[in-house]
Scaffold this motif. Structure first.
Motif, PDB file in Angstrom:
ATOM      1  N   VAL A 121       0.844  -1.194   0.000  1.00 15.33           N
ATOM      2  CA  VAL A 121       0.000   0.000   0.000  1.00 15.33           C
ATOM      3  C   VAL A 121       0.879   1.244   0.000  1.00 15.33           C
ATOM      4  O   VAL A 121       1.766   1.386   0.848  1.00 15.33           O
ATOM      5  CB  VAL A 121      -0.930   0.046   1.233  1.00 15.33           C
ATOM      6  CG1 VAL A 121      -1.840   1.266   1.158  1.00 15.33           C
ATOM      7  CG2 VAL A 121      -1.758  -1.215   1.340  1.00 15.33           C
ATOM      8  N   ILE A 122       0.626   2.123  -0.957  1.00 12.94           N
ATOM      9  CA  ILE A 122       1.286   3.422  -0.983  1.00 12.94           C
ATOM     10  C   ILE A 122       0.314   4.442  -0.401  1.00 12.94           C
ATOM     11  O   ILE A 122      -0.787   4.624  -0.926  1.00 12.94           O
ATOM     12  CB  ILE A 122       1.674   3.831  -2.420  1.00 12.94           C
ATOM     13  CG1 ILE A 122       2.618   2.797  -3.040  1.00 12.94           C
ATOM     14  CG2 ILE A 122       2.322   5.217  -2.427  1.00 12.94           C
ATOM     15  CD1 ILE A 122       2.866   3.011  -4.528  1.00 12.94           C
ATOM     16  N   VAL A 123       0.700   5.077   0.693  1.00 17.27           N
ATOM     17  CA  VAL A 123      -0.148   6.073   1.340  1.00 17.27           C
ATOM     18  C   VAL A 123       0.338   7.459   0.931  1.00 17.27           C
ATOM     19  O   VAL A 123       1.459   7.867   1.257  1.00 17.27           O
ATOM     20  CB  VAL A 123      -0.116   5.931   2.874  1.00 17.27           C
ATOM     21  CG1 VAL A 123      -1.016   6.987   3.516  1.00 17.27           C
ATOM     22  CG2 VAL A 123      -0.556   4.533   3.295  1.00 17.27           C
ATOM     23  N   LEU A 221       5.547   8.073  -7.953  1.00 15.06           N
ATOM     24  CA  LEU A 221       4.434   7.146  -7.775  1.00 15.06           C
ATOM     25  C   LEU A 221       4.251   6.166  -8.931  1.00 15.06           C
ATOM     26  O   LEU A 221       4.186   4.945  -8.691  1.00 15.06           O
ATOM     27  CB  LEU A 221       3.138   7.920  -7.520  1.00 15.06           C
ATOM     28  CG  LEU A 221       1.919   7.033  -7.281  1.00 15.06           C
ATOM     29  CD1 LEU A 221       2.048   6.296  -5.961  1.00 15.06           C
ATOM     30  CD2 LEU A 221       0.642   7.838  -7.317  1.00 15.06           C
ATOM     31  N   PRO A 222       4.135   6.628 -10.187  1.00 18.47           N
ATOM     32  CA  PRO A 222       3.921   5.640 -11.257  1.00 18.47           C
ATOM     33  C   PRO A 222       5.054   4.633 -11.382  1.00 18.47           C
ATOM     34  O   PRO A 222       4.823   3.480 -11.766  1.00 18.47           O
ATOM     35  CB  PRO A 222       3.796   6.508 -12.514  1.00 18.47           C
ATOM     36  CG  PRO A 222       4.395   7.817 -12.168  1.00 18.47           C
ATOM     37  CD  PRO A 222       4.119   8.001 -10.709  1.00 18.47           C
ATOM     38  N   PHE A 257      -2.857   5.162 -11.425  1.00 11.61           N
ATOM     39  CA  PHE A 257      -2.359   3.886 -11.930  1.00 11.61           C
ATOM     40  C   PHE A 257      -1.993   3.944 -13.417  1.00 11.61           C
ATOM     41  O   PHE A 257      -1.548   2.939 -13.981  1.00 11.61           O
ATOM     42  CB  PHE A 257      -3.406   2.797 -11.707  1.00 11.61           C
ATOM     43  CG  PHE A 257      -3.773   2.597 -10.263  1.00 11.61           C
ATOM     44  CD1 PHE A 257      -2.905   1.958  -9.392  1.00 11.61           C
ATOM     45  CD2 PHE A 257      -4.977   3.078  -9.773  1.00 11.61           C
ATOM     46  CE1 PHE A 257      -3.236   1.786  -8.048  1.00 11.61           C
ATOM     47  CE2 PHE A 257      -5.317   2.912  -8.433  1.00 11.61           C
ATOM     48  CZ  PHE A 257      -4.446   2.265  -7.570  1.00 11.61           C
ATOM     49  N   ASP A 258      -2.177   5.104 -14.039  1.00 11.04           N
ATOM     50  CA  ASP A 258      -1.867   5.257 -15.464  1.00 11.04           C
ATOM     51  C   ASP A 258      -0.358   5.202 -15.675  1.00 11.04           C
ATOM     52  O   ASP A 258       0.413   5.744 -14.880  1.00 11.04           O
ATOM     53  CB  ASP A 258      -2.421   6.591 -15.978  1.00 11.04           C
ATOM     54  CG  ASP A 258      -2.575   6.621 -17.486  1.00 11.04           C
ATOM     55  OD1 ASP A 258      -1.548   6.456 -18.196  1.00 11.04           O
ATOM     56  OD2 ASP A 258      -3.702   6.814 -17.959  1.00 11.04           O
ATOM     57  N   ALA A 263      -0.481  11.837 -16.631  1.00  9.99           N
ATOM     58  CA  ALA A 263      -1.800  11.381 -16.195  1.00  9.99           C
ATOM     59  C   ALA A 263      -1.757  10.926 -14.738  1.00  9.99           C
ATOM     60  O   ALA A 263      -2.656  11.238 -13.941  1.00  9.99           O
ATOM     61  CB  ALA A 263      -2.292  10.251 -17.095  1.00  9.99           C
ATOM     62  N   SER A 264      -0.708  10.177 -14.384  1.00  9.28           N
ATOM     63  CA  SER A 264      -0.573   9.703 -13.013  1.00  9.28           C
ATOM     64  C   SER A 264      -0.421  10.873 -12.044  1.00  9.28           C
ATOM     65  O   SER A 264      -1.050  10.896 -10.978  1.00  9.28           O
ATOM     66  CB  SER A 264       0.623   8.759 -12.893  1.00  9.28           C
ATOM     67  OG  SER A 264       0.774   8.303 -11.559  1.00  9.28           O
ATOM     68  N   ALA A 265       0.403  11.861 -12.411  1.00  8.92           N
ATOM     69  CA  ALA A 265       0.589  13.035 -11.552  1.00  8.92           C
ATOM     70  C   ALA A 265      -0.717  13.808 -11.405  1.00  8.92           C
ATOM     71  O   ALA A 265      -1.009  14.360 -10.331  1.00  8.92           O
ATOM     72  CB  ALA A 265       1.685  13.930 -12.122  1.00  8.92           C
ATOM     73  N   SER A 266      -1.527  13.849 -12.460  1.00  6.65           N
ATOM     74  CA  SER A 266      -2.834  14.506 -12.373  1.00  6.65           C
ATOM     75  C   SER A 266      -3.715  13.777 -11.371  1.00  6.65           C
ATOM     76  O   SER A 266      -4.467  14.402 -10.602  1.00  6.65           O
ATOM     77  CB  SER A 266      -3.508  14.525 -13.748  1.00  6.65           C
ATOM     78  OG  SER A 266      -2.742  15.277 -14.679  1.00  6.65           O
TER      79      SER A 266
END
Length: 309
Positions: A121-123, A221-222, A257-258, A263-266
């Protein structure tokens, strides 16, 4: 570092640590009353914090009247003051007392379900409410790893480390070695914490909308999701003034999750916006979220005139 600088840092660290220890045993209601006194003074006399807060609020809430935005700015700086006064409580007070201050937990099933599925899990933990209380709870209930950058006042480092690690959290550096540690933790189906609203160094982010305006946002994150298939949630500790804290875990925007970094940063920024909506006054608006600009990135020689801070 010169001897004078070293001595000054030791004196500052000693004074700050003494303040934290003196406040550690106080009731949260007392700390909130002190914040209600000190917060308006910060708003009045700390020109930098006031201007940045009011500038950010004008950008994200253009439809709100200036009078209401100024009131929100005062409330926000009061909550930021409360967070600073509560550091001794979060880091030094009796762990049972800190645990008891967490009177509500919403969305824990998102964390439990991910672990039951064999996923890490990434919080995403934005600067909202008291994020140190969130760290305290996470590290006491799950194997938990978070990135850590030592403070500018070096003698404070062991004090802060002890406070954040005392429930078992593992702190890793903000460099490739730390990223590798996060990946290993996620592959062990553990939880990791990321600050999604800190502006990264050039080359480590992309511009993505945050309340409709481009904000330079980290692309860590991505990379983590692509290599681990981890679940992503947003986590905050919302202050219940004078009573304690309510933890909220929210499913992240699906765009996180893109595989496309923009897109992921958005999705990351949209997830932060959803958390802020719980109580906008509890977000740390005095951070220069829009300091880097697309004009600067493009090498526009006139970018300085377009800067808002």
């Amino acid at each position: 570092m010169s001897e004078d600088t070293s001595r000054r840092d030791r004196l500052q660290a000693g004074a700050i640590a003494t303040l934290w220890r003196s406040l550690a045993g106080r009731r949260l209601s007392t700390l909130w009353r002190l914040s209600r006194i000190a917060g308006p003074l910060v708003h009045r006399f700390s020109k930098r914090e006031r201007q940045i807060t009011e500038t950010n609020l004008a950008i994200v809430y253009p439809e709100v009247s200036e009078t209401k935005r100024r009131r929100l700015a005062r409330e926000s700086l009061t909550h930021s003051t409360a967070t600073m006064l509560e550091l001794g409580f979060a880091w030094m007070d009796d762990p049972e007392r800190v645990e008891a201050s967490i009177v509500e937990v919403h969305g824990r099933e998102l964390l439990d379900e991910a672990r039951a599925e064999g996923r890490g899990v990434i919080v995403l933990a934005p600067h909202f409410g008291n994020w140190e209380v969130l760290n305290f709870w996470l590290s006491g209930h799950f194997p938990f790893t978070a990135m850590y950058e030592p403070p500018k006042i070096a003698p404070l480092d062991p004090i802060i480390r002890h406070g954040r690690e005392r429930r078992g959290a593992e702190l890793v550096p903000t460099n490739p070695r730390g990223v590798a540690a996060l990946l290993k933790a996620l592959k062990r189906c553990e939880a990791v914490g990321i600050l999604p609203d800190q502006e990264p160094d050039w080359g480590s982010g992309v511009f993505a909308p945050f309340y409709g305006r481009p904000a330079y946002t980290a692309t860590l994150l991505p990379k983590l999701v692509a290599r681990t298939q981890a679940r992503v949630v947003t986590g905050v500790a919302r202050r219940l003034p004078g009573r304690g804290f309510a933890l909220h875990f929210l499913a992240a925007d699906e765009r996180v999750f893109d595989s496309d970094e923009t897109a992921s940063a958005s999705g990351v920024n949209a997830s932060v916006e959803a958390a802020i909506a719980l109580d906008p006054a509890q977000y740390q608006w005095e951070y220069k979220r829009y300091r880097k600009t697309p004009e600067e990135a493009a090498g526009d020689p006139d970018f300085r005139r377009a800067r808002i801070y």
